[in-house]
Write an enzyme that holds these catalytic residues in place. Structure first.
Site, PDB file in Angstrom:
ATOM      1  N   ARG A 187       0.816  -1.214   0.000  1.00 51.42           N
ATOM      2  CA  ARG A 187       0.000   0.000   0.000  1.00 51.42           C
ATOM      3  C   ARG A 187       0.852   1.268   0.000  1.00 51.42           C
ATOM      4  O   ARG A 187       0.525   2.257   0.631  1.00 51.42           O
ATOM      5  CB  ARG A 187      -0.965   0.011   1.189  1.00 51.42           C
ATOM      6  CG  ARG A 187      -1.931  -1.157   1.225  1.00 51.42           C
ATOM      7  CD  ARG A 187      -2.852  -1.169   0.007  1.00 51.42           C
ATOM      8  NE  ARG A 187      -3.754  -2.318   0.063  1.00 51.42           N
ATOM      9  CZ  ARG A 187      -3.520  -3.493  -0.520  1.00 51.42           C
ATOM     10  NH1 ARG A 187      -2.406  -3.690  -1.228  1.00 51.42           N
ATOM     11  NH2 ARG A 187      -4.380  -4.482  -0.422  1.00 51.42           N
ATOM     12  N   SER A 219     -11.214   0.180   2.816  1.00 51.10           N
ATOM     13  CA  SER A 219     -10.484  -0.216   4.029  1.00 51.10           C
ATOM     14  C   SER A 219      -9.927   1.008   4.734  1.00 51.10           C
ATOM     15  O   SER A 219      -9.234   1.819   4.125  1.00 51.10           O
ATOM     16  CB  SER A 219      -9.352  -1.173   3.666  1.00 51.10           C
ATOM     17  OG  SER A 219      -9.853  -2.381   3.141  1.00 51.10           O
ATOM     18  N   GLU A 236      -5.098   3.651   6.068  1.00 54.65           N
ATOM     19  CA  GLU A 236      -5.024   3.421   4.626  1.00 54.65           C
ATOM     20  C   GLU A 236      -5.749   4.544   3.885  1.00 54.65           C
ATOM     21  O   GLU A 236      -5.348   4.960   2.808  1.00 54.65           O
ATOM     22  CB  GLU A 236      -5.632   2.073   4.248  1.00 54.65           C
ATOM     23  CG  GLU A 236      -5.460   1.729   2.780  1.00 54.65           C
ATOM     24  CD  GLU A 236      -5.721   0.263   2.476  1.00 54.65           C
ATOM     25  OE1 GLU A 236      -6.273  -0.020   1.399  1.00 54.65           O
ATOM     26  OE2 GLU A 236      -5.369  -0.593   3.302  1.00 54.65           O
TER      27      GLU A 236
END
EC number: 1.3.1.98
Length: 323
Positions: free
Chosen positions: A180, A229, A299
């Site tokens: 990520r 998320s 995130e």
């Protein structure tokens, strides 16, 4: 709130451009959370040349931020100072087959549209995008992934413009991808990329896509105002497990709630503010740390100025901000 009008301060800024410039444009309409203050100036360029010309004219002290489909973005209530660049589907939404299992993809292409185009070309390896509610520009920036595949496995090279409107080509290695995360300069605006798949029967690809979509519909609150998320998965565990263990499934602050269906998803239940959502996230992080000693990392990207209700402090305060 509103910002000073940049078009009044720099009256020649829009001259010769083909895109759309709007001062103090509310951003709540372009984020999946449906919250947030205005952009001081929103620019939707007509094409790459239009974007380059604008950046070359824009004074260097004016901040610039590219925003895609807004699926994992929390804009704070005070809005964003400077220029928000939103790439149009018309100018940056093309997909072209290059042969050799490769596609050239515009940064504004929705992830699920890339999955569909790849299926038609008989290219496997893109099915995971069918369940990611964003655009390719964001996927390239954050190394989006799901179901065991990440963007870094598909990306060959990308084209970006820097703050001065100059063109750069970055290879996969240049991006320094991690979970990520990419190491590309924050000042670069991605405009297109070359992606590579693997040959596969279209029937097999479409079954993979159907499985991804079915899982998403069953496990995620896709019909809610959400941002995907909320936290990255910590090493050795899943974020949702830690949120659940800390008793935060369904936790509500103002109009913001951790989803009962998937507790790593925040949702706007109707009238949430940016502050409600960010405060909820920080409260969850604090409780998870107290329960398991894990420091969950966001995130979702939180950007902009805080509103009149005040700032939301990270749960570890100044210590965390300095880290």
């Amino acid at each position: 709130m509103s910002f000073p009008d940049l078009l009044e301060r720099y009256p020649d800024l829009g001259q010769g451009l083909f895109g759309k410039l709007v001062a103090n444009q509310p951003l709540s309409a372009v984020t999946w959370f449906r919250t947030g203050g205005p952009a001081q100036l929103l620019f939707q360029p007509a094409n790459v040349e239009d974007l380059s010309a604008f950046l070359k004219k824009l004074p260097e002290d004016v901040p610039v931020l590219p925003v895609g489909l807004g699926s994992n973005l929390l804009i704070r209530d005070g809005g964003l100072e400077g220029v928000v660049v939103r790439l149009s589907a018309k100018g940056f939404g093309g997909i072209e087959s290059l042969g050799g299992n490769r596609l050239r993809v515009g940064a504004a292409v929705p992830d699920k549209r890339l999955a569909e185009a790849a299926a038609k070309e008989g290219l496997g390896g893109f099915s995971f995008y069918a369940g990611i509610p964003g655009a390719i520009g964001g996927a390239l920036r954050m190394n989006a992934g799901a179901h065991g595949t990440e963007t870094c496995e598909r990306m060959v090279e990308l084209v970006a413009l820097d703050r001065k409107g100059e063109r750069h080509v970055l290879t996969n290695k240049d991006m320094d991808y991690a979970y990520r995360h990419s190491g590309a300069s924050a000042g670069l605006i991605f405009v297109e990329a070359v992606m590579e798949g693997v040959p596969a029967p279209e029937e097999t690809i479409r079954q993979d896509m159907a499985d991804v979509i079915a899982h998403r519909e069953k496990a995620q609150p896709i019909r809610e105002k959400t941002g995907g998320s909320t936290f990255k998965n910590p090493d050795g565990t899943s974020a949702w497990k830690e949120v659940d263990k800390a008793g935060c499934r369904g936790l509500t602050i103002g109009g913001a709630q951790m989803s009962e269906l998937h507790c790593n998803f925040m949702i706007n239940t109707g009238e949430a503010t940016g502050q409600d959502l960010e405060l909820l996230g920080e409260t969850v992080r604090k409780r998870v740390f107290e329960t398991s000693g894990i420091k969950l990392q966001w995130e979702i990207k939180r950007l902009g100025q805080f509103g009149s209700s005040g700032a939301v402090e990270p749960f570890l305060g100044a210590t965390e901000e300095a880290a």
